[in-house]
Write a protein that holds these residues in place. Structure first.
Motif: not given
Length: 593
Positions: A511-518, A538-557
């Motif tokens: 994560x790049x910020x505190x309490x980041x949710x995903x 020429x660089x194309x998006x293949x797709x995205x997964x948004x991983x939900x962080x359980x119990x977001x916290x101040x610390x880096x996850x």
């Protein structure tokens, strides 16, 4: 933030009693299965679906047409030969517009570049319909037929007892693969029991199960360790080419395979072009569009007669002439008759009207096959000459329904042997069901393909701490008071890399910020090696997964991402560092809209 390392990964075996393969072919569909066994006896124990009887009950086949008929409520009505028969009856009664009829719809799937949940294909009447529903209903029908067959044979099994191998073309997109997986889910097959099998790979695995003395007293060349060969799976609408090397640990992909929309179904299109030249555009267009019942009846007869065309055929093809063609000739040619129309055509002397039958000489009937087969031969030759690693490939194996044609085999020999590097062409017995039988063997032994060539450079979109000595200041961004460089393309696999099956690349995102949710797992791909940022051309998006962080916290996850590579699909296993919870995905996730 990101870090990575690599290692080998071995997949655990799933628990299953049977392996079943379902193939929605470009022209024909079918299924095969086998009870779980160990050792080399699997190939001998594969059971094909019972023979289907065609529309006019003149032909039995292990494959049924890829035709789906839905009623006016958009519900399943029939599949295969039964769908053909019912649709023809509807046309005769003038009720076809209330139904939805899909024929040879698989090539339409390959042609959609960005497949989504709501992607559409058209029926024979030109009406748009959910592509996902068409494929899922087709798979559901094949699945139900297989389960019924098991029951009749006294086999106690349900869907969860079977590993289901769903076949797909090797050159289709990653989104097309996930589309087929989703269609199988909608057909009632659990995601954990699905394995995608690449069709030419399955055919190649089947070839390896053939007796060594099948064609001579000498060992079949493709069974010798160290032998390289090309395999072209030529079906009703697609040509799929792959190049393999036989190794002690299985088959190794030598060069990236290619494919194209070329197949036996094109012979029907060439026959329609023949009618245009014979009768003229005006008569043919009205015959095809206004007299649909008579046209379909004629095409059914042609489908049956073309199976008997051989390279040494000296006799003619005879087809019944619908009465409407005589009427159209009188209408369009000012009271002329069909015999005179034929006499004035480019086929004068080679096509005759005998009573109420059209007599087409053997030279023309062979030409129906030539144009499309020559194009296939050119594609095969070009593929072999395009890759340095394929320069020493001199053996070509032909599989697929179109490969059964003796005319096709002869033309392939004329166009390739002596004119290209190919010196020997092999057509195995049961070539029309090679994909199905090979897919069952693959379901028992996924390691039969030990190594594949990666077709793209694939990587993550990541951020890194800004370093003024390394990075362009114009790309600097500030998040929570910290300077970053965003949109960096971080490859974990490069194009052309030979990847062992089950190879794993370990990545980590933080994560790049505190309490980041995903945390966004954002994948990109490219056919080149030169991209630094995902925004590069020429660089194309293949797709995205948004991983939900359980119990977001101040610390880096941090999450660890294992990319399981070298298989028929890209698999992800995400491990949350804090909770140790694991989640498995197949990628890309099919987009909703």
């Amino acid at each position: 933030m990101s870090e990575r390392r690599t290692s080998l990964f071995l997949n655990d075996e799933d628990n299953f009693t049977f392996v079943a393969a379902l193939e929605i072919g470009t022209s024909y569909s079918g299924y095969a299965y086998c009870q779980r066994k160990d050792g080399k006896s699997i190939a001998k124990d594969i059971v094909m679906n019972p023979a289907w009887l065609n529309t006019d009950k003149t032909l039995t086949s292990l494959r049924t047409p890829s035709c789906l008929l839905l009623n006016e409520k958009k519900e399943f009505e029939a599949y295969g030969y039964e769908a053909e028969k019912l649709y023809l009856e509807l046309v005769r009664e003038g009720r076809q517009n209330k139904y939805f009829y899909f024929r040879r719809f698989k090539p339409k799937l390959v042609g959609i570049q960005d497949l989504r949940f709501n992607s559409l294909i058209t029926d024979e009447g030109g009406r748009a319909f959910s592509a996902l529903k068409v494929f899922s209903l087709s798979l559901r029908y094949l699945k139900s037929q297989l389960l019924n067959d098991l029951c009749l044979r006294g086999k106690d099994a349900d869907t969860d007892d079977i590993r289901w191998v769903i076949t797909v073309p090797a050159f289709c997109s990653e989104s097309a693969k996930q589309f087929m997986r989703k269609a199988a889910n909608m057909a009632g097959i659990p995601d954990s029991m699905i394995k995608l099998g690449l069709e030419p790979e399955a055919a190649s695995i089947f070839v390896q199960s053939m007796p060594s003395n099948l064609f001579s007293n000498d060992k079949l060349p493709v069974l010798k360790s160290g032998t390289k060969y090309a395999l072209a799976d030529i079906g009703g609408g697609l040509t799929d080419i792959i190049i393999h090397e036989k190794r002690r640990d299985g088959l190794r992909e030598v060069s990236r395979g290619v494919g194209a929309k070329l197949g036996g179904g094109s012979v029907d299109n060439i026959f329609v072009q023949f009618l245009h030249k014979l009768l003229g555009d005006a008569i043919t267009d009205e015959f095809v569009n206004r007299y649909r019942k008579e046209f379909l009846t004629m095409m059914h007869e042609f489908e049956y007669k073309k199976r008997n065309v051989t390279p040494i055929t000296t006799s003619y093809i005879e087809l019944k002439v619908p009465a409407c063609i005589q009427l159209l000739c009188q209408k369009q040619q000012y009271n002329d008759n069909l015999a005179n129309v034929i006499f004035r055509s480019v086929y004068k002397g080679r096509v005759k009207l005998v009573g109420q039958r059209l007599r087409i000489d053997a030279v023309i009937s062979n030409e129906f096959f030539r144009a499309i087969t020559v194009e296939m031969a050119k594609l095969i030759s070009h593929t072999l000459s395009s890759f340095k690693t394929a320069k020493d490939v001199s053996i070509l194996v032909l599989t697929g329904a179109f490969a059964d044609s003796e005319v096709v085999q002869e033309i392939m020999h004329q166009e390739l042997v002596g004119k290209s590097q190919i010196k020997q062409i092999i057509v195995p017995p049961d070539s029309d069901v090679a994909v199905l039988k090979g897919a069952v063997i693959f379901g028992h032994n996924p390691g039969a393909i030990s190594c594949r060539i990666n077709r793209y450079t694939q990587g993550l979109r990541i951020a890194r701490l800004y370093n003024p000595e390394m990075h362009d200041p114009s790309r600097r961004s500030v998040l929570n008071g910290i300077e970053y460089i965003l949109d960096i393309f971080s490859p974990f696999l490069t194009v052309g890399t030979r990847v062992p099956a089950g190879f794993i690349s370990h990545q980590a995102l933080t994560t790049t910020e505190p309490l980041q949710k995903k945390i966004e797992i954002d994948l990109y791909q490219s056919s080149s090696l030169s991209h630094n940022f995902v925004t590069d051309e020429g660089c194309e998006s293949l797709g995205k997964i948004e991983y939900e962080i359980p119990i977001p916290s101040e610390e880096a996850r941090t999450i660890y991402i294992d990319f399981v590579l070298g298989g028929t699909e890209l698999e992800l296993i995400i491990t949350d560092k804090k909770t140790s919870f694991k989640t498995k995905y197949t990628f890309p996730v099919l987009k909703a809209k």
